[in-house]
Structures are given as structure tokens and as C-alpha cells.
Design an enzyme around this catalytic site. Structure first.
Site, PDB file in Angstrom:
ATOM      1  N   GLU A 162       3.391  -8.742  -7.832  1.00 52.51           N
ATOM      2  CA  GLU A 162       2.285  -8.883  -6.875  1.00 52.51           C
ATOM      3  C   GLU A 162       1.049  -9.466  -7.580  1.00 52.51           C
ATOM      4  OE1 GLU A 162       2.630  -7.294  -3.482  1.00 52.51           O
ATOM      5  OE2 GLU A 162       0.855  -8.472  -3.017  1.00 52.51           O
ATOM      6  N   ASP A 174       1.123   1.554  -4.138  1.00 51.72           N
ATOM      7  CA  ASP A 174       2.126   1.273  -3.107  1.00 51.72           C
ATOM      8  C   ASP A 174       3.535   1.269  -3.690  1.00 51.72           C
ATOM      9  OD1 ASP A 174      -0.158   0.901  -1.675  1.00 51.72           O
ATOM     10  OD2 ASP A 174       0.017  -1.276  -1.553  1.00 51.72           O
TER      11      ASP A 174
HETATM   12  C1  GLA Z   1      -3.561  -1.824  -1.185  1.00 49.10           C
HETATM   13  C2  GLA Z   1      -3.147  -1.988  -2.636  1.00 49.10           C
HETATM   14  C3  GLA Z   1      -3.112  -0.649  -3.357  1.00 49.10           C
HETATM   15  C4  GLA Z   1      -4.411   0.125  -3.149  1.00 49.10           C
HETATM   16  C5  GLA Z   1      -4.812   0.139  -1.672  1.00 49.10           C
HETATM   17  C6  GLA Z   1      -6.183   0.730  -1.458  1.00 49.10           C
HETATM   18  O1  GLA Z   1      -2.602  -1.112  -0.479  1.00 49.10           O
HETATM   19  O2  GLA Z   1      -1.895  -2.606  -2.729  1.00 49.10           O
HETATM   20  O3  GLA Z   1      -2.853  -0.832  -4.729  1.00 49.10           O
HETATM   21  O4  GLA Z   1      -5.434  -0.390  -3.946  1.00 49.10           O
HETATM   22  O5  GLA Z   1      -4.811  -1.162  -1.111  1.00 49.10           O
HETATM   23  O6  GLA Z   1      -6.188   2.076  -1.785  1.00 49.10           O
END
Ligand code: GLA
Length: 387
Positions: A162, A174
Site C-alpha cells: 500500500e 487495517d
Molecule cells: C486508514 C488507514 C489506517 C488508519 C486509518 C485511520 O484506514 O489505512 O492505517 O490510519 O485510516 O485510523
């Protein structure tokens, strides 16, 4: 599901060989937002919706990707020895990125593969359809080619893809939540050390209701990188006064003592959110463990207010969903979840009030915004698996 995937796989790629089927979940973050790239805590859980795949290795060194969610794009091909981001490859850049990332980390992908996906997570909803396909691809690779990484490294490979292949500077939350998901548990993760604890989610008659704004995110990704840069700058300013490695190292009192080191009021607000949200997350997990669901709900709502006023990542759609939800009976707390700027909010609702919430919030949101939201009463699922 398994048979359906296999049938479709054979229709697209031909029959024969060892076709294997897999699943990886999506995730919802209960609290701890925009803390994961600030060395703070997060508290996400895996869902039972997610991404399915059917895959088979081949001997011609080609990668062939097909998605039942984007059938109009047909089969997207790439060479395992020559993986670069190509705009026209669209969604397939995610699995391509993961294969690239695994090889960057020294894992050998000796063959090509044919792989078909089908996702049940609405795209752009903030429930991590992209991390889900990333972790799933890592899991499939590991299984097909006997790679030796564990599930935490699988998450890290997804994050690396990513960051370096897709170009979104996300944290680890995530991919970790998905790779390490556990049924009926949320994951209390310290993103500074990757120490984690599974916490049973016992909600005392409440349900987790996800509310989708159905707003398509546009500028979200660039704003995300901008917030991250603001926090990094604030950290550098704080470091001139106090010896810390990340914003997550500070508590409320320490932040109050040093915040004047941050020159711009905007950056001060961003850093305040990161520090206070981290402390809130630690307290929220304590409340849940103590069975104090009302306090957990209050902290969720406080998280939303901070994301709205200090971090400024909510927007009219999310604010409308949250305030309308909070005005309904039996709602203990509500907040945006994920990156923000659209996507979903998550609320904690007494079981007997769920129907009422869905009809009233649905009606009011539609009137205010001009299109309808979607609701999902969700269950907490487990991590990736072979079907
Ligand atoms: C997205 C990103 C995560 C995190 C959230 C906010 O989902 O992928 O890594 O930073 O935003 O908490």
C-alpha cells in the site's frame, strides 16, 4: 460459496489442476482513529464480510487476475518478474503490489498464478476492501508457494504494498486487523511495538451497527497523506522540547505542558487529536473489559468530536449520520471509522432499538444529504482462511 468460486474460476481460466479457495475479512475500527501512524493504540475487529478468492499456480510465469466485482475489466495480466504500478490495471494493482512486496522482502514466487476474487465489502466504504484483498493475496501466496512468513508479516507485506506500490502512506491497522482477526474479539494493538491483546467484545445487549454514508471518497487519499505530514511536523517540533519517539508517547498532561512548541495552531490541533485519541482508546478498552459499555460508547462519541473538530476528517455526511444516530433512543455512542472524508460510521445500539435507528437515521440522512445511507448490523469474524 466454494463451489460457486470454483465454477466461475473454471469458466474464466479453464478446468484442471489444484484450484484452492480462500477468504479474508474486512475490518471496522471501534476506536483509535488516525493513531496508527502516530505510534498510538487502535482497537479494530475483523468482520464476517470480506473478500473471497479461487487460485491456482501455473507454470508460465504469468499472473492473471479477475474480479467478479469488476467483470467489465476482464482478465488483467502481469508478469511475475516485472511488476509495476499501471493505472489501467485498476484494482489489480493491489494483488500485484502484494506479490511485488513479498518479493522485495526476499520471498520467492517461483511460478505464476491465476486468481479470481469476489468481494462482499462495499468499495470506498472505509471497511478496508483494499487491505482485505492485500492480506488475502499474501495468504494465497503463502499457501500456494509455501512461503514462511507469519500473519503479522503478512500484514506488513500488505502495508508495504500500500505504501510503496499504491502510494498511500497508511499505517498498519487495517492489514493487522484483517490478518490477525479473531471471532467475537477486537484487537487492542500498540502500533509502536505491535504488542497486541485480544479483547472479548461483550456488549451487554448492544449491537454494532455500521452506517455507510455512500459518499464516494475523492480527495481522501491526498488528505490522508497531508494529515500524516502535519503530525510528523508537529512531532519534530515537540522533539525540540521533550524526548519522545512518537505522539503516542505523550499523555494529556504532558501534551498540555509542551504543546506550545508546535508553531501552527492547525498542527497543534492535529497533534492534540493524536495524543488524546490514543489515551481515549486505552481508557475505552479498560471500560469494555470492566463491562462499562456506556462509558465505551461515550468515548466513541468523544472520538468523533475530536476527529471532526481537531483532526477535521469527517465532513457533512459523516457528521449527519453520527448526530442523527445520537439523537435516537438506545444509542450509546457513534463515530466515524477508518480514514474519514466519507465511508462509514460505527454505532453501538441497544438491540431492540436497531430497527428504529435504521429507519429514522435513514430517513433524516436522505432528506439532508439527498441520497440514502446503508446499514449493516455486523458480527465480528476471524482472519484469513482456506475454505
Ligand atoms: C486508514 C488507514 C489506517 C488508519 C486509518 C485511520 O484506514 O489505512 O492505517 O490510519 O485510516 O485510523
Amino acid at each position: 460459496m466454494k463451489e460457486r468460486l470454483e465454477k466461475k474460476f473454471e469458466a474464466i481460466f479453464g478446468a484442471g489442476g489444484d484450484i484452492r479457495t480462500y477468504f479474508a475479512p474486512g475490518r471496522v475500527n471501534l476506536i483509535g482513529e488516525h493513531t496508527d501512524y502516530n505510534g498510538g493504540h487502535v482497537f479494530p475487529c475483523a468482520l464476517t464480510i470480506g473478500t473471497y478468492a479461487a487460485a491456482r499456480k501455473n507454470s508460465d510465469g504469468r499472473l492473471r487476475f479477475y474480479s467478479m466485482n469488476f467483470e467489465q475489466l476482464g482478465v488483467i495480466e502481469a508478469n511475475v518478474r516485472d511488476l509495476t504500478y499501471r493505472k489501467e490495471d485498476d484494482w489489480a494493482n493491489y494483488p500485484k503490489g502484494v506479490i511485488w512486496a513479498a518479493m522485495q522482502k526476499g520471498y520467492e514466487v517461483p511460478y505464476g498464478m491465476d486468481i479470481l476474487f469476489e468481494g462482499t465489502i462495499p468499495n470506498s466504504s472505509g471497511l478496508s476492501s483494499s487491505a482485505s484483498i492485500e492480506v488475502l493475496t499474501g495468504y494465497v501466496l503463502k499457501d500456494l508457494f509455501n512461503l514462511s512468513y507469519d500473519m503479522i508479516e503478512n500484514a506488513q507485506i500488505g502495508q508495504y504494498a500500500e505504501n510503496q506500490f499504491i502510494g498511500v502512506n497508511c499505517g498498519i491497522m487495517d492489514q493487522f486487523a484483517i490478518a490477525m482477526g479473531k471471532e467475537n474479539h477486537a484487537i487492542f494493538l500498540d502500533t509502536a511495538t505491535l504488542a497486541y491483546e485480544y479483547v472479548p467484545v461483550r456488549l451487554d445487549g448492544c449491537r454494532i451497527v455500521i452506517m455507510n454514508t455512500n459518499k464516494k471518497r475523492g480527495l481522501g487519499d491526498s488528505k490522508y497523506n497531508e494529515r500524516r505530514a502535519e503530525c510528523e511536523e508537529a512531532l519534530a517540533e515537540l522533539k525540540t522540547r521533550v524526548d519522545i519517539a512518537s505522539l503516542g508517547d505523550l499523555n494529556e498532561e504532558q501534551f498540555a505542558a509542551y504543546e506550545d512548541a508546535i508553531a501552527s495552531p492547525i498542527r497543534r490541533k492535529r497533534a492534540r487529536h493524536a495524543v488524546l485519541e490514543n489515551q481515549r482508546t486505552i481508557r475505552a478498552v479498560g471500560a469494555l473489559q470492566a463491562g462499562d459499555i456506556a462509558e465505551f460508547g461515550r468515548l466513541m462519541t468523544a472520538s468523533h468530536v475530536s476527529l471532526r473538530d481537531d483532526y477535521e476528517v469527517t465532513g457533512k455526511e459523516l457528521d449527519t449520520l453520527v448526530s442523527e444516530a445520537l439523537s435516537q433512543p438506545g444509542v450509546l455512542g457513534a463515530r466515524m471509522t477508518g480514514a474519514g472524508f466519507g465511508g462509514c460510521a460505527v454505532s453501538l445500539v441497544q438491540e431492540e432499538e436497531v430497527e428504529n435507528l435504521i429507519s429514522h437515521v435513514g430517513e433524516k440522512y436522505t432528506k439532508e444529504i439527498g441520497y440514502a445511507p446503508t446499514f449493516y448490523v455486523v458480527a465480528i469474524g476471524s482472519g484469513p482462511k482456506r475454505l
